[in-house]
Design an enzyme around this catalytic site. Sequence first.
Site, PDB file in Angstrom:
ATOM      1  N   HIS B 122      -0.362  27.166   8.592  1.00 46.27           N
ATOM      2  CA  HIS B 122      -0.501  25.745   8.272  1.00 46.27           C
ATOM      3  C   HIS B 122      -1.667  25.110   9.020  1.00 46.27           C
ATOM      4  O   HIS B 122      -1.578  23.972   9.462  1.00 46.27           O
ATOM      5  CB  HIS B 122       0.795  25.010   8.625  1.00 46.27           C
ATOM      6  CG  HIS B 122       1.968  25.351   7.760  1.00 46.27           C
ATOM      7  ND1 HIS B 122       2.374  26.638   7.523  1.00 46.27           N
ATOM      8  CD2 HIS B 122       2.816  24.564   7.046  1.00 46.27           C
ATOM      9  CE1 HIS B 122       3.432  26.638   6.720  1.00 46.27           C
ATOM     10  NE2 HIS B 122       3.718  25.396   6.428  1.00 46.27           N
ATOM     11  N   GLY B 173      -2.492  26.566   1.926  1.00 41.76           N
ATOM     12  CA  GLY B 173      -1.191  27.035   1.447  1.00 41.76           C
ATOM     13  C   GLY B 173      -0.180  25.908   1.417  1.00 41.76           C
ATOM     14  O   GLY B 173       0.734  25.905   0.601  1.00 41.76           O
ATOM     15  N   HIS B 174      -0.324  24.950   2.296  1.00 42.27           N
ATOM     16  CA  HIS B 174       0.542  23.763   2.300  1.00 42.27           C
ATOM     17  C   HIS B 174      -0.356  22.543   2.201  1.00 42.27           C
ATOM     18  O   HIS B 174      -1.044  22.191   3.151  1.00 42.27           O
ATOM     19  CB  HIS B 174       1.377  23.718   3.579  1.00 42.27           C
ATOM     20  CG  HIS B 174       2.524  22.742   3.507  1.00 42.27           C
ATOM     21  ND1 HIS B 174       2.392  21.457   3.019  1.00 42.27           N
ATOM     22  CD2 HIS B 174       3.828  22.864   3.861  1.00 42.27           C
ATOM     23  CE1 HIS B 174       3.560  20.839   3.079  1.00 42.27           C
ATOM     24  NE2 HIS B 174       4.452  21.671   3.581  1.00 42.27           N
ATOM     25  N   HIS B 235       7.442  24.350  -4.225  1.00 46.05           N
ATOM     26  CA  HIS B 235       7.896  23.696  -2.989  1.00 46.05           C
ATOM     27  C   HIS B 235       7.663  22.191  -3.088  1.00 46.05           C
ATOM     28  O   HIS B 235       6.540  21.735  -3.276  1.00 46.05           O
ATOM     29  CB  HIS B 235       7.108  24.309  -1.833  1.00 46.05           C
ATOM     30  CG  HIS B 235       7.521  23.828  -0.483  1.00 46.05           C
ATOM     31  ND1 HIS B 235       6.991  22.692   0.104  1.00 46.05           N
ATOM     32  CD2 HIS B 235       8.407  24.322   0.409  1.00 46.05           C
ATOM     33  CE1 HIS B 235       7.528  22.522   1.296  1.00 46.05           C
ATOM     34  NE2 HIS B 235       8.397  23.496   1.512  1.00 46.05           N
ATOM     35  N   GLU B 287      12.659  25.802  -1.213  1.00 54.00           N
ATOM     36  CA  GLU B 287      12.738  24.343  -1.068  1.00 54.00           C
ATOM     37  C   GLU B 287      12.094  23.690  -2.278  1.00 54.00           C
ATOM     38  O   GLU B 287      11.266  22.783  -2.159  1.00 54.00           O
ATOM     39  CB  GLU B 287      12.031  23.902   0.215  1.00 54.00           C
ATOM     40  CG  GLU B 287      12.428  24.738   1.432  1.00 54.00           C
ATOM     41  CD  GLU B 287      11.853  24.206   2.745  1.00 54.00           C
ATOM     42  OE1 GLU B 287      12.666  23.943   3.643  1.00 54.00           O
ATOM     43  OE2 GLU B 287      10.621  24.046   2.848  1.00 54.00           O
ATOM     44  N   GLU B 303      15.564  17.883   0.415  1.00 49.78           N
ATOM     45  CA  GLU B 303      15.033  17.760   1.770  1.00 49.78           C
ATOM     46  C   GLU B 303      14.539  16.341   2.038  1.00 49.78           C
ATOM     47  O   GLU B 303      13.927  15.709   1.168  1.00 49.78           O
ATOM     48  CB  GLU B 303      13.882  18.761   1.973  1.00 49.78           C
ATOM     49  CG  GLU B 303      13.480  18.895   3.438  1.00 49.78           C
ATOM     50  CD  GLU B 303      12.043  19.364   3.631  1.00 49.78           C
ATOM     51  OE1 GLU B 303      11.505  20.031   2.732  1.00 49.78           O
ATOM     52  OE2 GLU B 303      11.462  19.024   4.680  1.00 49.78           O
ATOM     53  N   CYS B 305      12.027  15.212   3.825  1.00 47.82           N
ATOM     54  CA  CYS B 305      10.574  15.069   3.654  1.00 47.82           C
ATOM     55  C   CYS B 305      10.183  15.033   2.184  1.00 47.82           C
ATOM     56  O   CYS B 305       9.214  14.374   1.809  1.00 47.82           O
ATOM     57  CB  CYS B 305       9.830  16.236   4.317  1.00 47.82           C
ATOM     58  SG  CYS B 305       9.850  16.165   6.108  1.00 47.82           S
ATOM     59  N   CYS B 388      10.110  19.028  10.762  1.00 45.55           N
ATOM     60  CA  CYS B 388       9.181  18.188  10.004  1.00 45.55           C
ATOM     61  C   CYS B 388       9.799  16.831   9.689  1.00 45.55           C
ATOM     62  O   CYS B 388       9.097  15.821   9.646  1.00 45.55           O
ATOM     63  CB  CYS B 388       8.778  18.876   8.708  1.00 45.55           C
ATOM     64  SG  CYS B 388      10.161  19.529   7.768  1.00 45.55           S
ATOM     65  N   CYS B 389      11.122  16.794   9.469  1.00 44.48           N
ATOM     66  CA  CYS B 389      11.731  15.562   8.962  1.00 44.48           C
ATOM     67  C   CYS B 389      11.801  14.422   9.979  1.00 44.48           C
ATOM     68  O   CYS B 389      11.427  13.297   9.639  1.00 44.48           O
ATOM     69  CB  CYS B 389      13.118  15.840   8.404  1.00 44.48           C
ATOM     70  SG  CYS B 389      13.132  17.102   7.114  1.00 44.48           S
TER      71      CYS B 389
END
Lengths: 606, 606
Positions: B122, B173-174, B235, B287, B303, B305, B388-389
């Site tokens: 990431h 990738g993200h 995702h 996800e 999720e 996020c 992350c959240c």
Amino acid sequence: MQLVDFRKTDITDGFWQKKVDLVSEVSVFNVYKRFKETGRFDALSCNWKKGDRNEPHIFWDSDIAKWIESVAFILEKRKNPELEKYVDEAINTIADNQEECGYFNSCYQVHDKPRWSDRTDHELYCAGHFVEAAVAYYRATGKRKLLDVMEKYLEYIRIVFMENKSASFITPGHEEIELALIKLYELTDNKKYLEMCSFFIDNRGNETDVEYPGVAHKYSQSHLPVRQQKTAEGHCVRACYLYTAMSDLARITGDADLLDSCKSIFNDIAERKMYITGGIGSSGRGEAFTIPYDFPDLTAYSESCAALSLAWFAQRMLLIENDSKYADVIERILYNNALSSISLDGKAFFYVNPLAIRTYLLNRNTSQENTSEWLPQTQRKEVFDCSCCPPNITRFIASVADFLYTCDKNTLYVHQYINSSTETDKFTVSQKTDYPNNGTVEIKAEGVGTVALRIPGWCDNYSVSVDGKEIVPEIINGYVYIRNNGSVINLELDISPFIVYPSSKIRDYIGRAAVQRGPVVYCAEGVRNDFNIMTFRLDRKTDFSEILCETCGSYMLVANGKIPVESDRLYSRDAEQFTDAEIKLVPYYAFANHGESDMEVFMYYY
Amino acid sequence: MQLVDFRKTDITDGFWQKKVDLVSEVSVFNVYKRFKETGRFDALSCNWKKGDRNEPHIFWDSDIAKWIESVAFILEKRKNPELEKYVDEAINTIADNQEECGYFNSCYQVHDKPRWSDRTDHELYCAGHFVEAAVAYYRATGKRKLLDVMEKYLEYIRIVFMENKSASFITPGHEEIELALIKLYELTDNKKYLEMCSFFIDNRGNETDVEYPGVAHKYSQSHLPVRQQKTAEGHCVRACYLYTAMSDLARITGDADLLDSCKSIFNDIAERKMYITGGIGSSGRGEAFTIPYDFPDLTAYSESCAALSLAWFAQRMLLIENDSKYADVIERILYNNALSSISLDGKAFFYVNPLAIRTYLLNRNTSQENTSEWLPQTQRKEVFDCSCCPPNITRFIASVADFLYTCDKNTLYVHQYINSSTETDKFTVSQKTDYPNNGTVEIKAEGVGTVALRIPGWCDNYSVSVDGKEIVPEIINGYVYIRNNGSVINLELDISPFIVYPSSKIRDYIGRAAVQRGPVVYCAEGVRNDFNIMTFRLDRKTDFSEILCETCGSYMLVANGKIPVESDRLYSRDAEQFTDAEIKLVPYYAFANHGESDMEVFMYYY
């Protein structure tokens, strides 16, 4: 109480004779072919070497053994030199490769792992199945070779486990040998085998019993001494093989504590842990019993072998106690989970028997993984890697007449209604019926004594007549008792379709109900209906119409209800609108014989 | 259309001010404390060595960045020297450890793995979050240090990816850096950042775009060039961050093809792939988005996020098209999935937000494994491994006023009803309301022009009056347009509770319905009811009574229905018997604040 076993009983024609024929003429050959192709038969030569194809697996001996036993049961009723030749070849190979000490295991003998070192392996389990096969083949053919091999092997096992105590564990990780030892004891009358059975049963769950590695003790019923076990726990097949042997032992020895455990465990299963199809095992994790009233339909495990093992447990209990609850459970299994596990053409098998299929979930791939991996298989397969079920189903159906009759000194008990004839000390019996397709049963018992007929638990309307005269029979624990003197007894069971409501304690079916016709549980299949079956709501006041279905050998049903008018709005204040609809239902045992399809046993109703 | 952003808008008091206070005074400190304890702040020093505790993880920089951004948003509204000091320390550490070339990554700098070698890592994602943090902190405090660090880092990224093309992949990738680049472009007006954003967006899904290893292309939205993507795939957070940047770019560049994709994807989500709570992601595997109309409640992923990212996507679409469907989705997220992700005390967070909890399944241990492993968490936690959240929720709530108003030359759009004041070129606006607790809204806009008020999609009864006189307003795409000249506008929304029926295309809720009061979705919790909530059937003609709930800041509801009389028979011909019952419902966002409990959003009804 004595079993009137299938060797004395002939199934004459009709529904079950067709199944026995199918197994004898198709399934047993198909299983042989696949076992041959996958190397299971070759493995008996014990000459596999690292790098060769078809590495022998620790279960394989049991697959062969159950297949041999199936053939033995078939040979009891019909000659088949081809099958007999296959068996003799296999037995010769086993005998040739039995070690001097008596040991035989086609997997261990070609691997380095020390013998009796790992309770998770299935050495005693395989030995047990071979013992069952040896007993059956000897009875069917009079040939002793496998019996001799196995008696030698058992003597070696006795020395290892009971004298030298040199194994790294005390009781088998997978029960089976216990019930096989009973069968051998009953054949030979040799008390040694009864003592060996007692040894394995009495030591299970004791403090000294070695933990089953990696999993909780419950998995292998080692959490408590068996006489303190009062609920069904752990891996279902392991459990019911144990309970079968426990009830055998309790019957033979009169052990009241052991019997009390058996009764309590049976009730726990029948009243709290059994699918409507007779299936057990609500979870694929550990193939195990879970908590009471836990019956997911989509992820039902309900392994084929587990249902069969429960039928055998119930059958043993019938020899102890005349209560229709045992035969009711057997009937539930016979017409539902047992039959669903084999395809209508006899070639393919279910390991797991789901109670619902939602094909859209199979396509619910996420980009990473397929969520369907936790969903059961939706189509039967011709023999699989862990192929315990196919030869188990063939031996079960080949000996299905074992479930029909028991007797004591004066009384003949008729537990299942299947076209047949049999003999006891007292009676020569013939039973004529088209059950389960209709509810008329005629029983003629030449001889003097009492005939007891089971009134199935699902049946709320029936009549009995003797020599054409209706009687008001006495019912005790689910049986009507009729004094008999060569009479013609007619039993009329109202077999018309009805709705089955699950207990509100079952959280998996809230708002839903199932349909039965006699003992046969029905299901809706997508391929038979031109709407989404999941959205159908059954009118609980529906009439049912019946359509004879040649391929499944029984009736399809048509019921009334409604389906929603499709709405595009995800979430709306407007209630659903409905239109009338008819749904076609097929016997549960016949599902998945027409390709990939949605399926549902429990339907929403209003 | 322009955003009237949260820096111009003050939330004055009431429901949301309490949430902003909670985040500013509790959550942001609690997250700081846990990030400190887990080594996330220490990692910025880039001196971790093999064998040390708290090995830096590839996500950690993004956790810190979102936390810094949260503080920046808080500092816009209230001084807090303590928080500012923590941030300055962190920024100094980052600056001290930035490499000569501009690179900064607290994980890569202490590990051997070559940079830009692994698209699954990431690096660009973390860089993007730091860019967002830098923009926010500069805006809040005028301090440039992090901004300078990040501009230097971005120049290095530009050279690696766009000039030298020396990375092993072309697009992240993200996704995340794309939307951050837009923010930086809008701050600096430097076209370079717009070009970098275009570069990453335009190359995504092209033939040359490197496959995301081990998973299908859809996972990272690399299955098609973005202008050919018409459905939401893969995702969810990755997807919505990309869609957010795509809509930003379409707005800025006027790219009609890109806009068409954004509109089509948004509709795909809002009409087919969004939970009633505004959650997205029906499967924990990946996800990810799954197939349309797929909304399992027990295993809902949803999720936190992901819901937030969808709100940001919808907010960007609002700047392009005046259609209430965008603000409706934002509202659905605000009052449900966004708020459910944080505990009422502000200390704990959900990563996954289930729509049903059945505690008995948590105890459905088999002896081998626990089947609950595929069930979502049932209680919020104070920061978790993949955290992350928590800082995403704090930055979301701290800037919640971003969702209230947009404007164009003549018109002020009021999208959300929250006590607030704001200013545009045309208007000085004050909004008074007790929404969502009641439906009365008073808006005073000093200035001449048009005021457009959203009529929420859930509302089927409302009235508008201007200076005390009811009008029959024109509605276009969900907004009433009112000519204004310093008037007092009163909007009266009928906020009384109602039943929500899911589309019959949703197979997960057949026979079930939910309850909403205004935008707030309700749920039944076991701890509030003395019967098994799963067995309750809601009377769809019920009246609702309302009880003010101090702890959750809104109303509890009481509704009528019936519960079954418990039956011990597993399967019976007798239909269930019922007794009348009342059920207490709480706002969905308030569930799981009173200990482990059953919970259900969709209830069976009659």
